[in-house]
Design a protein around this motif. Structure first.
Motif, PDB file in Angstrom:
ATOM      1  N   VAL A   6      22.447  20.332  58.374  1.00 11.05           N
ATOM      2  CA  VAL A   6      21.860  21.330  57.481  1.00 11.05           C
ATOM      3  C   VAL A   6      22.585  22.656  57.687  1.00 11.05           C
ATOM      4  O   VAL A   6      22.692  23.141  58.817  1.00 11.05           O
ATOM      5  CB  VAL A   6      20.344  21.488  57.746  1.00 11.05           C
ATOM      6  CG1 VAL A   6      19.748  22.556  56.840  1.00 11.05           C
ATOM      7  CG2 VAL A   6      19.633  20.153  57.586  1.00 11.05           C
ATOM      8  N   THR A  33      21.513  24.603  52.119  1.00 14.40           N
ATOM      9  CA  THR A  33      20.262  25.278  51.785  1.00 14.40           C
ATOM     10  C   THR A  33      20.548  26.651  51.193  1.00 14.40           C
ATOM     11  O   THR A  33      21.569  27.272  51.493  1.00 14.40           O
ATOM     12  CB  THR A  33      19.362  25.433  53.027  1.00 14.40           C
ATOM     13  OG1 THR A  33      20.053  26.217  54.010  1.00 14.40           O
ATOM     14  CG2 THR A  33      18.976  24.079  53.609  1.00 14.40           C
ATOM     15  N   SER A  38      16.400  23.264  50.224  1.00 13.20           N
ATOM     16  CA  SER A  38      17.499  22.345  49.924  1.00 13.20           C
ATOM     17  C   SER A  38      18.059  22.662  48.546  1.00 13.20           C
ATOM     18  O   SER A  38      17.309  22.821  47.587  1.00 13.20           O
ATOM     19  CB  SER A  38      16.988  20.898  49.930  1.00 13.20           C
ATOM     20  OG  SER A  38      16.486  20.575  51.205  1.00 13.20           O
TER      21      SER A  38
END
Length: 91
Positions: A6, A33, A38
């Motif tokens: 991420v 992100t 997201s």
């Protein structure tokens, strides 16, 4: 497929070259992100193409199941003849 790494979009902007190199090396998808949510997924090309191939296979299976449930079936001999013609066609 591995769990995605991420990364915020700002990190992608600052370190795109390094992130792409890492992605190509380890093939771990990157979940991008934006504002803590997201926004997109970044994949290496080979993984993306493999995903598309799998999707095509699943769609073919779904079409076959639908045809079967609608009664659109062929005998074994008909199927062999169709397949033989298909295999003999120039590509």
């Amino acid at each position: 497929m591995n769990a995605p790494a991420v990364k915020p979009v700002t990190e992608i902007k600052r370190h795109a070259t390094e992130i792409i190199a890492q992605l190509q090396a380890d093939r771990v998808p990157v979940l991008i992100t934006e504002h803590g949510r997201s926004a997109a997924v970044l994949l290496d090309v080979e993984s993306y193409q493999a995903l598309l191939r799998r999707l095509e296979i699943l769609e073919g299976i779904a079409r076959g199941e639908r045809a079967f449930s609608e009664g659109r079936v062929a005998s074994h001999e008909e199927a062999k003849a169709r397949l033989s013609r298909w295999l003999d066609e120039p590509r």
